[in-house]
Design an enzyme around this catalytic site. Structure first.
Site, PDB file in Angstrom:
ATOM      1  N   ARG A   1      56.425 -21.834  -7.890  1.00 24.02           N
ATOM      2  CA  ARG A   1      57.599 -21.420  -8.379  1.00 24.02           C
ATOM      3  C   ARG A   1      58.704 -22.388  -8.320  1.00 24.02           C
ATOM      4  NH1 ARG A   1      58.214 -16.621  -3.920  1.00 24.02           N
ATOM      5  NH2 ARG A   1      59.794 -15.845  -5.341  1.00 24.02           N
TER       6      ARG A   1
ATOM      7  N   ARG B   1      56.031 -11.712   1.679  1.00 22.56           N
ATOM      8  CA  ARG B   1      55.516 -11.472   0.216  1.00 22.56           C
ATOM      9  C   ARG B   1      54.476 -12.449  -0.155  1.00 22.56           C
ATOM     10  NH1 ARG B   1      60.616 -11.311  -4.458  1.00 22.56           N
ATOM     11  NH2 ARG B   1      59.270 -12.951  -5.220  1.00 22.56           N
TER      12      ARG B   1
ATOM     13  N   LYS C   1      69.626 -14.493  -5.390  1.00 20.98           N
ATOM     14  CA  LYS C   1      70.144 -13.812  -6.515  1.00 20.98           C
ATOM     15  C   LYS C   1      69.935 -12.129  -6.528  1.00 20.98           C
ATOM     16  CE  LYS C   1      66.492 -15.285  -9.645  1.00 20.98           C
ATOM     17  NZ  LYS C   1      65.684 -15.140  -8.797  1.00 20.98           N
TER      18      LYS C   1
ATOM     19  N   ARG D   1      64.018 -16.180 -18.132  1.00 19.85           N
ATOM     20  CA  ARG D   1      63.603 -17.068 -17.416  1.00 19.85           C
ATOM     21  C   ARG D   1      63.336 -18.267 -18.047  1.00 19.85           C
ATOM     22  NH1 ARG D   1      62.736 -14.419 -11.969  1.00 19.85           N
ATOM     23  NH2 ARG D   1      61.237 -15.502 -10.782  1.00 19.85           N
TER      24      ARG D   1
ATOM     25  N   ARG E   1      61.044 -15.961   5.119  1.00 28.47           N
ATOM     26  CA  ARG E   1      61.489 -14.413   5.136  1.00 28.47           C
ATOM     27  C   ARG E   1      60.251 -13.266   5.176  1.00 28.47           C
ATOM     28  NH1 ARG E   1      63.118 -13.435  -1.321  1.00 28.47           N
ATOM     29  NH2 ARG E   1      61.236 -13.792  -2.256  1.00 28.47           N
TER      30      ARG E   1
END
Ligand code: AMP
Length: 209
Positions: A166, A155, A13, A85, A124
């Site tokens: 998450r 990250r 997103k 959210r 990633r």
């Protein structure tokens, strides 16, 4: 057009929101970027939210609402990325925009299965330049970003344990937005190349442009 993008972490997103905002000339506001910047700046607020963000839990609605409302008060066309959210944020946002007489055009749900989320996020690397979301491809951890000279890093919330967290937060709190936005919701399959998903989104969003 005033629109929000939601989907599981790693649904793409952020990447798509950046491209779509540029394509349609919308102000792009990512709460994830905003909160990470706050943490990096070392501000008092950054210290308050650090643990929450780094463990993959959601920051308090009051904090996030205040940050978002302050930034969209005078903006006609925007794309919200990662906000709302949960249902409470969605309802607060509707109330705020209704008072301004500028309701949301609708919400875009980018669908990606959990196995793909885990594969994408644990693999990633991101670059610390600009807003900290620039993704690497073809680089190794520690390689230098040719655009800013910073190293590509993982990250802090992309390790497996936090990714699982998450995802849990997503399923228990965010996925309910699909129902909340029924009647003003576009669902787009987030599998496929960045280019393919971008094309699908452009077509799906045309009626709101
Ligand atoms: P993201 O970059 O969208 O994956 O967001 C990274 C982290 O920022 C999330 O795991 C949350 O800790 C926090 N965050 C981002 N957006 C929100 C939001 N709308 N409400 C609460 N916390 C948020």
């Amino acid at each position: 057009m005033r629109v929000t993008f939601f989907g599981p972490p790693g649904s793409g997103k952020g990447t798509q929101a950046e491209r779509i905002s540029e394509y349609y000339g919308l102000e792009h506001l990512s709460t994830g970027v905003l909160l990470r910047e706050e943490i990096r700046s070392g501000s008092e607020l950054g210290e308050i939210i650090r643990d929450t963000v780094e463990s993959g839990r959601l920051v308090g609605d009051d904090i996030v609402n205040r940050e978002v409302f302050g930034r969209i008060a005078d903006v006609e066309d925007f794309l919200l990325d990662g906000y709302p959210r949960n249902i409470a944020q969605a309802s607060d946002l509707d109330g705020y925009l209704d008072d301004l007489g500028r309701p949301l055009s609708g919400a875009v749900f980018i669908q990606v299965p959990d196995e793909e989320v885990i594969r994408r996020l644990t693999g990633r690397l991101v670059c610390a330049c600009a807003d900290g979301t620039r993704h690497s491809s073809g680089f190794e951890e520690g390689d230098i970003c040719p655009e800013c000279g910073n190293a590509f890093v993982r990250r802090i919330d992309d390790n497996r344990e936090v990714v699982d967290n998450r995802l849990r937060q997503y399923h228990s709190l965010t996925a309910g937005l699909e129902d909340y936005y029924r009647g003003r919701l576009l669902s787009v399959d987030g599998m496929g190349s960045v280019e393919e998903v971008f094309r699908k989104l452009r077509e799906a969003l045309r009626p709101w442009a």
